[in-house]
Write an enzyme that holds these catalytic residues in place. Structure first.
Site, PDB file in Angstrom:
ATOM      1  N   ASP A  67       3.809 -23.714 -16.510  1.00 40.41           N
ATOM      2  CA  ASP A  67       5.233 -24.104 -16.109  1.00 40.41           C
ATOM      3  C   ASP A  67       5.779 -23.606 -14.576  1.00 40.41           C
ATOM      4  O   ASP A  67       5.253 -22.792 -14.561  1.00 40.41           O
ATOM      5  CB  ASP A  67       6.036 -22.602 -17.739  1.00 40.41           C
ATOM      6  CG  ASP A  67       7.564 -23.419 -17.294  1.00 40.41           C
ATOM      7  OD1 ASP A  67       8.207 -23.737 -16.196  1.00 40.41           O
ATOM      8  OD2 ASP A  67       8.549 -22.421 -17.840  1.00 40.41           O
ATOM      9  N   GLU A  74      -7.144 -10.066   9.359  1.00 34.26           N
ATOM     10  CA  GLU A  74      -7.934  -9.526   8.308  1.00 34.26           C
ATOM     11  C   GLU A  74      -8.685 -11.079   8.260  1.00 34.26           C
ATOM     12  O   GLU A  74      -9.104 -11.145   7.510  1.00 34.26           O
ATOM     13  CB  GLU A  74      -7.468  -9.178   7.633  1.00 34.26           C
ATOM     14  CG  GLU A  74      -6.475 -10.089   6.511  1.00 34.26           C
ATOM     15  CD  GLU A  74      -6.096  -9.732   4.996  1.00 34.26           C
ATOM     16  OE1 GLU A  74      -6.889  -9.972   4.466  1.00 34.26           O
ATOM     17  OE2 GLU A  74      -5.029  -8.517   5.208  1.00 34.26           O
ATOM     18  N   CYS A  96      -2.910  -5.978   5.382  1.00 31.99           N
ATOM     19  CA  CYS A  96      -1.588  -7.022   5.634  1.00 31.99           C
ATOM     20  C   CYS A  96      -0.868  -5.904   6.509  1.00 31.99           C
ATOM     21  O   CYS A  96       0.184  -6.296   7.268  1.00 31.99           O
ATOM     22  CB  CYS A  96      -1.264  -7.476   5.005  1.00 31.99           C
ATOM     23  SG  CYS A  96      -1.033  -8.676   3.951  1.00 31.99           S
ATOM     24  N   THR A 101       0.161 -17.837  -4.499  1.00 33.95           N
ATOM     25  CA  THR A 101       0.250 -16.852  -2.921  1.00 33.95           C
ATOM     26  C   THR A 101      -0.614 -16.796  -1.956  1.00 33.95           C
ATOM     27  O   THR A 101      -0.829 -16.398  -0.943  1.00 33.95           O
ATOM     28  CB  THR A 101      -0.189 -15.124  -3.948  1.00 33.95           C
ATOM     29  OG1 THR A 101      -1.181 -14.791  -3.686  1.00 33.95           O
ATOM     30  CG2 THR A 101       1.202 -15.076  -4.882  1.00 33.95           C
ATOM     31  N   SER A 134      -2.788  -4.298  -7.390  1.00 31.71           N
ATOM     32  CA  SER A 134      -2.225  -4.175  -6.421  1.00 31.71           C
ATOM     33  C   SER A 134      -0.278  -3.834  -6.180  1.00 31.71           C
ATOM     34  O   SER A 134      -0.105  -3.724  -5.494  1.00 31.71           O
ATOM     35  CB  SER A 134      -2.156  -5.443  -5.596  1.00 31.71           C
ATOM     36  OG  SER A 134      -2.428  -5.386  -4.238  1.00 31.71           O
ATOM     37  N   HIS A 148       7.568  -6.349   3.842  1.00 28.46           N
ATOM     38  CA  HIS A 148       6.188  -6.994   3.623  1.00 28.46           C
ATOM     39  C   HIS A 148       6.085  -8.017   2.361  1.00 28.46           C
ATOM     40  O   HIS A 148       6.096  -7.784   1.246  1.00 28.46           O
ATOM     41  CB  HIS A 148       4.857  -6.868   3.577  1.00 28.46           C
ATOM     42  CG  HIS A 148       3.473  -7.322   3.645  1.00 28.46           C
ATOM     43  ND1 HIS A 148       3.270  -8.608   3.501  1.00 28.46           N
ATOM     44  CD2 HIS A 148       2.611  -6.987   2.171  1.00 28.46           C
ATOM     45  CE1 HIS A 148       2.397  -8.361   3.440  1.00 28.46           C
ATOM     46  NE2 HIS A 148       1.609  -8.029   2.160  1.00 28.46           N
ATOM     47  N   LYS A 196      11.225  -6.677  -6.130  1.00 30.91           N
ATOM     48  CA  LYS A 196      10.351  -5.294  -7.712  1.00 30.91           C
ATOM     49  C   LYS A 196      10.861  -3.816  -6.784  1.00 30.91           C
ATOM     50  O   LYS A 196      10.912  -3.043  -6.810  1.00 30.91           O
ATOM     51  CB  LYS A 196       9.532  -5.889  -7.959  1.00 30.91           C
ATOM     52  CG  LYS A 196       8.686  -7.236  -8.688  1.00 30.91           C
ATOM     53  CD  LYS A 196       7.335  -6.674  -9.332  1.00 30.91           C
ATOM     54  CE  LYS A 196       7.474  -8.447 -10.045  1.00 30.91           C
ATOM     55  NZ  LYS A 196       6.073  -8.616 -10.845  1.00 30.91           N
ATOM     56  N   ASN A 256       1.899 -16.582   2.173  1.00 25.53           N
ATOM     57  CA  ASN A 256       1.467 -15.644   2.943  1.00 25.53           C
ATOM     58  C   ASN A 256       0.641 -15.932   3.764  1.00 25.53           C
ATOM     59  O   ASN A 256      -0.350 -16.031   4.565  1.00 25.53           O
ATOM     60  CB  ASN A 256       0.473 -14.823   1.606  1.00 25.53           C
ATOM     61  CG  ASN A 256       0.190 -13.598   1.725  1.00 25.53           C
ATOM     62  OD1 ASN A 256       0.479 -12.681   2.444  1.00 25.53           O
ATOM     63  ND2 ASN A 256      -0.039 -13.401   0.639  1.00 25.53           N
ATOM     64  N   SER A 291      -3.296  -3.701   2.006  1.00 25.43           N
ATOM     65  CA  SER A 291      -3.802  -3.068   0.834  1.00 25.43           C
ATOM     66  C   SER A 291      -5.059  -2.759   1.303  1.00 25.43           C
ATOM     67  O   SER A 291      -5.920  -3.036   2.494  1.00 25.43           O
ATOM     68  CB  SER A 291      -4.245  -4.117  -0.109  1.00 25.43           C
ATOM     69  OG  SER A 291      -3.520  -5.065  -0.128  1.00 25.43           O
TER      70      SER A 291
END
Length: 388
Positions: A29, A79, A111, A152, A201, A233, A242, A273, A306
């Protein structure tokens, strides 16, 4: 003396994939990507661009000849390095004609590398007020065709010139950190793609934000009302939302922070990203798109890499910040982008330098960017300034 970000430049490729097209091709979707993840488009990076050329293209837009003479440090956070020994910064220094008296080096911590560069640059300028430091944050996010992380992906570069008496953002010199050895994301030497536990993550990201924000408020006697906005970030835009929701309530100021977050995510939703550049694309988006921010307002910034490293720090908007100029410069970069079909994207994704070595020459006819990768000869990358 104030120290901070004097100029910001941005660059990404002239190709993109629409997330509705990707969702339809993967049997999903579209709202799962558009709303659930918060992404609309993602940049697709052709083989004629890598982190070196994207960073050089971003920096070229903001640097004057005087800047190139005055810069005494070039820091490259990435990275997606192009060599296991030689830094990407050295290549950019050469391509741009920056003074050979400058230090040039690369920083890696997922990151977080760009933020480490910003903080190192600020410390250097505080000791040497006449200095200017170029901080580059560029990456290409790859998770693989048909993987959960495919939505992403993206890529691009942010270039920031730091100096005394900055025109955009003066840093407060107030920071808090949190680090742990965590396997939420990593990129083995033998793979071009990252390995990630997406849900884990995201949870770690939120935990690190909560920890560093709480520590910051305790250490500097501040609270949420001291911030006109918080930039995050944003590997995908829903991730920052979130985190923000963990500290806001239903009051008027919280509603204002949500409004500013909407301004801060606009560019990331269109590019995807950038890994180490994602926070600074969000900052650029916030400053360019907010209708309420003004000089003197304090901005919080949450950086996450991360593996894992988190940092919360802050700065105040300078009198010289020009929102309209930054918006125009971003629009100029993406104005002529070409929308790829899913099959075209998959083909471009598969192209690039073979990891097994060998000479390669890329077709550069469709890349009009100033700096491009021509290929590899005798195990050496070949870059070209198309203006020269």
């Amino acid at each position: 003396m104030k120290v901070g970000i004097d100029k910001i430049g941005f660059f990404t490729s002239n190709y993109y994939l629409d997330m509705t097209d990707l969702a339809n091709a993967r049997g999903e979707d579209p709202n799962k990507y558009l709303i659930g993840i918060g992404q609309q488009q993602q940049a697709v990076i052709p083989p004629t661009q890598d982190v070196v050329t994207m960073a050089a293209n971003a920096a070229e837009k903001i640097l004057t000849e005087s800047d190139k003479h005055d810069i005494d440090m070039v820091i490259f956070g990435t990275e997606t390095g192009v060599d296991n020994s030689k830094s990407a910064a050295i290549y950019v220094q050469s391509l741009l004609g920056i003074s050979s008296r400058a230090r040039s080096f690369e920083i890696k911590q997922a990151c977080y590398g760009g933020t480490a560069g910003v903080q190192m640059a600020a410390d250097h300028i505080a000791m040497h007020p006449e200095s200017k430091v170029l901080v580059l944050a560029a990456d290409i996010a790859r998770y693989g065709i048909g993987t959960p992380g495919e939505v992403t992906q993206g890529g691009g570069a942010i270039a920031m010139l730091l100096s005394a008496n900055p025109s955009i953002l003066a840093l407060d010199n107030q920071n808090t950190f949190h680090s742990e050895n965590i396997m939420d994301f990593w990129r083995p030497f033998y793979k071009r793609e990252a390995i990630v536990d997406g849900h884990y993550s995201t949870n770690i990201y939120i935990d690190f934000f909560d920890q560093t924000f709480k520590d910051y408020c305790q250490k500097y006697h501040r609270n949420l009302n001291d911030f006109a906005a918080i930039a995050y970030h944003l590997p995908f835009t829903k991730m920052g939302l979130k985190a923000l929701r963990t500290v806001i309530s239903d009051d008027i100021h919280s509603q204002q922070l949500l409004k500013e977050f909407d301004a801060s995510k606009r560019y990331n939703a269109m590019v995807g990203n950038l890994y180490t550049g994602s926070l600074y694309l969000s900052l650029l988006s916030l400053l360019a798109n907010s209708t309420d921010l003004k000089a003197g307002d304090r901005i919080g910034l949450f950086s996450y890499g991360s593996g894992a490293q988190g940092e919360f720090y802050s700065g105040t908007i300078s009198d010289g910040m020009r929102a309209d100029k930054m918006a125009d410069e971003f629009e100029a970069v993406i104005a002529d982008r070409v929308r790829l079909s899913v099959s075209e994207y998959e083909k471009m994704y598969a192209d690039g330098l073979p990891t097994t070595g060998g000479d390669v020459t890329f077709d550069s006819a469709n890349d009009s960017s100033r700096f491009i990768v021509l290929g590899r000869q005798a195990d050496q990358l070949v870059y070209k300034d198309q203006k020269g």
